[in-house]
Design a protein around this motif. Structure first.
Motif, PDB file in Angstrom:
ATOM      1  N   ARG A  31       0.823  -1.216   0.000  1.00 59.56           N
ATOM      2  CA  ARG A  31       0.000   0.000   0.000  1.00 59.56           C
ATOM      3  C   ARG A  31       0.859   1.269   0.000  1.00 59.56           C
ATOM      4  N   ARG A  32       2.007   1.208   0.647  1.00 61.17           N
ATOM      5  CA  ARG A  32       2.868   2.390   0.698  1.00 61.17           C
ATOM      6  C   ARG A  32       3.410   2.735  -0.678  1.00 61.17           C
ATOM      7  N   TYR A  33       3.749   1.718  -1.461  1.00 61.52           N
ATOM      8  CA  TYR A  33       4.373   1.966  -2.767  1.00 61.52           C
ATOM      9  C   TYR A  33       3.462   1.611  -3.942  1.00 61.52           C
ATOM     10  N   ASP A  34       2.249   1.185  -3.675  1.00 60.09           N
ATOM     11  CA  ASP A  34       1.267   0.887  -4.714  1.00 60.09           C
ATOM     12  C   ASP A  34       1.880  -0.002  -5.795  1.00 60.09           C
ATOM     13  N   MET A  35       2.427  -1.135  -5.378  1.00 64.83           N
ATOM     14  CA  MET A  35       3.091  -2.034  -6.320  1.00 64.83           C
ATOM     15  C   MET A  35       2.074  -2.800  -7.162  1.00 64.83           C
ATOM     16  N   ASP A  36       2.521  -3.237  -8.319  1.00 62.35           N
ATOM     17  CA  ASP A  36       1.631  -3.924  -9.256  1.00 62.35           C
ATOM     18  C   ASP A  36       1.657  -5.436  -9.101  1.00 62.35           C
ATOM     19  N   VAL A  37       2.616  -5.948  -8.370  1.00 58.84           N
ATOM     20  CA  VAL A  37       2.715  -7.368  -8.036  1.00 58.84           C
ATOM     21  C   VAL A  37       3.165  -7.456  -6.585  1.00 58.84           C
ATOM     22  N   VAL A  38       2.541  -8.320  -5.800  1.00 55.29           N
ATOM     23  CA  VAL A  38       2.912  -8.497  -4.402  1.00 55.29           C
ATOM     24  C   VAL A  38       3.586  -9.858  -4.241  1.00 55.29           C
ATOM     25  N   LYS A  39       4.873  -9.841  -3.946  1.00 55.28           N
ATOM     26  CA  LYS A  39       5.620 -11.078  -3.719  1.00 55.28           C
ATOM     27  C   LYS A  39       5.695 -11.313  -2.216  1.00 55.28           C
ATOM     28  N   LEU A  98      -0.477 -16.428   3.268  1.00 55.54           N
ATOM     29  CA  LEU A  98      -1.080 -16.148   1.965  1.00 55.54           C
ATOM     30  C   LEU A  98      -2.563 -15.820   2.098  1.00 55.54           C
ATOM     31  N   ARG A  99      -3.267 -16.558   2.917  1.00 52.35           N
ATOM     32  CA  ARG A  99      -4.700 -16.301   3.088  1.00 52.35           C
ATOM     33  C   ARG A  99      -4.940 -14.917   3.686  1.00 52.35           C
ATOM     34  N   MET A 100      -4.117 -14.533   4.655  1.00 55.22           N
ATOM     35  CA  MET A 100      -4.292 -13.217   5.267  1.00 55.22           C
ATOM     36  C   MET A 100      -3.994 -12.093   4.278  1.00 55.22           C
ATOM     37  N   VAL A 101      -2.958 -12.257   3.466  1.00 57.35           N
ATOM     38  CA  VAL A 101      -2.636 -11.245   2.463  1.00 57.35           C
ATOM     39  C   VAL A 101      -3.756 -11.157   1.426  1.00 57.35           C
ATOM     40  N   ARG A 102      -4.250 -12.303   0.979  1.00 62.04           N
ATOM     41  CA  ARG A 102      -5.355 -12.321   0.018  1.00 62.04           C
ATOM     42  C   ARG A 102      -6.579 -11.595   0.567  1.00 62.04           C
ATOM     43  N   ASP A 103      -6.934 -11.893   1.806  1.00 59.88           N
ATOM     44  CA  ASP A 103      -8.125 -11.287   2.391  1.00 59.88           C
ATOM     45  C   ASP A 103      -7.969  -9.779   2.547  1.00 59.88           C
ATOM     46  N   ALA A 104      -6.745  -9.331   2.811  1.00 62.60           N
ATOM     47  CA  ALA A 104      -6.512  -7.894   2.986  1.00 62.60           C
ATOM     48  C   ALA A 104      -6.500  -7.153   1.652  1.00 62.60           C
ATOM     49  N   LEU A 105      -5.935  -7.760   0.621  1.00 61.97           N
ATOM     50  CA  LEU A 105      -5.793  -7.062  -0.661  1.00 61.97           C
ATOM     51  C   LEU A 105      -7.059  -7.093  -1.509  1.00 61.97           C
ATOM     52  N   GLY A 107      -7.914  -8.650  -4.145  1.00 59.12           N
ATOM     53  CA  GLY A 107      -7.709  -8.602  -5.591  1.00 59.12           C
ATOM     54  C   GLY A 107      -7.041  -7.347  -6.115  1.00 59.12           C
ATOM     55  N   ASP A 108      -6.494  -6.520  -5.231  1.00 57.24           N
ATOM     56  CA  ASP A 108      -5.880  -5.261  -5.656  1.00 57.24           C
ATOM     57  C   ASP A 108      -4.650  -5.470  -6.540  1.00 57.24           C
ATOM     58  N   ALA A 109      -3.936  -6.567  -6.324  1.00 58.53           N
ATOM     59  CA  ALA A 109      -2.752  -6.886  -7.129  1.00 58.53           C
ATOM     60  C   ALA A 109      -2.517  -8.385  -7.051  1.00 58.53           C
ATOM     61  N   PRO A 110      -1.937  -8.968  -8.097  1.00 59.83           N
ATOM     62  CA  PRO A 110      -1.635 -10.400  -8.034  1.00 59.83           C
ATOM     63  C   PRO A 110      -0.614 -10.714  -6.954  1.00 59.83           C
ATOM     64  N   ILE A 111      -0.827 -11.848  -6.287  1.00 57.08           N
ATOM     65  CA  ILE A 111       0.014 -12.280  -5.173  1.00 57.08           C
ATOM     66  C   ILE A 111       0.871 -13.461  -5.621  1.00 57.08           C
ATOM     67  N   LEU A 112       2.172 -13.345  -5.408  1.00 57.46           N
ATOM     68  CA  LEU A 112       3.097 -14.435  -5.727  1.00 57.46           C
ATOM     69  C   LEU A 112       3.624 -15.063  -4.446  1.00 57.46           C
ATOM     70  N   ALA A 113       3.567 -16.383  -4.363  1.00 56.79           N
ATOM     71  CA  ALA A 113       4.226 -17.118  -3.287  1.00 56.79           C
ATOM     72  C   ALA A 113       5.647 -17.448  -3.734  1.00 56.79           C
ATOM     73  N   THR A 114       6.587 -17.391  -2.814  1.00 54.76           N
ATOM     74  CA  THR A 114       7.992 -17.640  -3.124  1.00 54.76           C
ATOM     75  C   THR A 114       8.333 -19.099  -2.883  1.00 54.76           C
ATOM     76  N   LEU A 115       8.797 -19.790  -3.931  1.00 56.74           N
ATOM     77  CA  LEU A 115       9.219 -21.183  -3.816  1.00 56.74           C
ATOM     78  C   LEU A 115      10.647 -21.344  -4.306  1.00 56.74           C
ATOM     79  N   PHE A 116      11.381 -22.262  -3.670  1.00 55.80           N
ATOM     80  CA  PHE A 116      12.712 -22.633  -4.131  1.00 55.80           C
ATOM     81  C   PHE A 116      12.608 -23.931  -4.923  1.00 55.80           C
TER      82      PHE A 116
END
Length: 314
Positions: A31-39, A98-105, A107-116
């Protein structure tokens, strides 16, 4: 698009041991930087804690956790690893984030989960030197561990997509000629890293493949399925302009997160963003760092990058 998309990410070791705190910090940064993708940056130890790894402190700038004990020390240790349930333990905790971020956003921006990737996780499980030695001297034992990790990561990736992630940021670290030969990496990358990627890519709305390191096997990884390629274009290469000649995929880069972002002035950061856009004519690009942004980067420099990204190309 009306302008080039912009995003960045960083570790938060001060809060990432607490699921709710990390989710709230991730949303606040967006929200501070209004990013277009949330990692979503799971703590760097997420993939190993449930196999018994322990950590002591974190890197002062890059903020990943420093290993204290490794779950793999001998070749036989690879065969003792058991597949993990992605809904339990530390993995299950990450799904909750992930669920908490989804519920807060909402749909404001796509959410990426980080995997190795399996090869990266295996390298972290034993330490790079031990990993490489086992690959060269005890490959059958290592392959047993890689099969277990692949099974776990396949299940975890699917669980991430079912629990709030729109896509996956999939990191591969060992496809570097500073670490392995091409043949050595292909012997594990094509057998484990790529099949795990293929297992979730069809259900991922945005797969960002992260090529970590220098002297990359760029052509090899560019052939892997993904929507976006991300690497340290400002240091490890190739440049964005050179990469555009090698692939038609969307590129994510242009921001020198370790040098210019840390040491430069805001006008220098803005100039770098404009140069990145110019290299590809403002097409097929997400402005992004080559890897995680250090915590010590100033808010002024991050804001300068964001303002520069708002300017339409051309």
């Amino acid at each position: 698009v009306d302008r080039v998309p912009f995003t960045f990410w960083m570790h938060f070791p001060q809060v990432d041991q607490n699921a709710r705190a990390l989710a709230e910090t991730t949303v606040d940064l967006h929200r501070r930087y209004d990013m277009d993708v949330v990692k979503v940056m799971f703590r760097s130890s997420w993939g190993l804690e449930d196999w018994g790894a322990t950590f002591d402190g974190y890197h002062p700038t890059r903020s990943y956790y420093l290993p204290k004990t490794y779950p793999v020390r001998t070749p036989e240790d690879w065969t003792k690893l058991k597949p993990l349930d992605p809904t339990k333990g530390v993995l299950g905790e990450q799904l909750g984030i992930l669920r908490m971020v989804r519920d807060a956003l909402q749909g404001d921006a796509p959410i990426l989960a980080t995997l190795f990737a399996p090869s990266m996780l295996a390298s972290h499980a034993a330490g790079r030197d031990t990993f490489v030695r086992h690959l060269r001297e005890q490959p059958d034992a290592l392959h047993a561990g890689l099969r277990t990790m692949s099974e776990t990561l396949t299940a975890f990736a699917r669980a991430c997509l079912a629990n709030g992630a729109d896509g996956i940021f999939y990191a591969i670290q060992e496809a570097s000629r500073r670490v392995l030969t091409d043949a050595e990496y292909q012997s594990i990358g094509r057998v484990y890293d790529r099949p795990v990627l293929e297992s979730f890519h069809g259900n991922s709305k945005l797969t960002m493949l992260h090529l970590h390191g220098e002297e990359l096997m760029f052509d090899e990884l560019a052939s892997y399925p993904s929507h976006v390629l991300n690497w340290y274009d400002r240091f490890g290469g190739p440049s964005l302009k050179a990469a555009r000649r090698l692939t038609s995929k969307c590129l994510a880069g242009g921001i020198d997160h370790e040098r210019n972002m840390v040491l430069g002035m805001p006008d220098e950061v803005a100039a770098e963003v404009r140069d990145a856009v110019a290299q590809v004519g403002g097409r097929g690009l997400i402005l992004a760092p080559g890897c995680g942004v250090p915590l010590l980067v100033s808010q002024q420099n991050l804001e300068a990058a964001r303002r520069a990204a708002l300017v339409p190309p051309g």
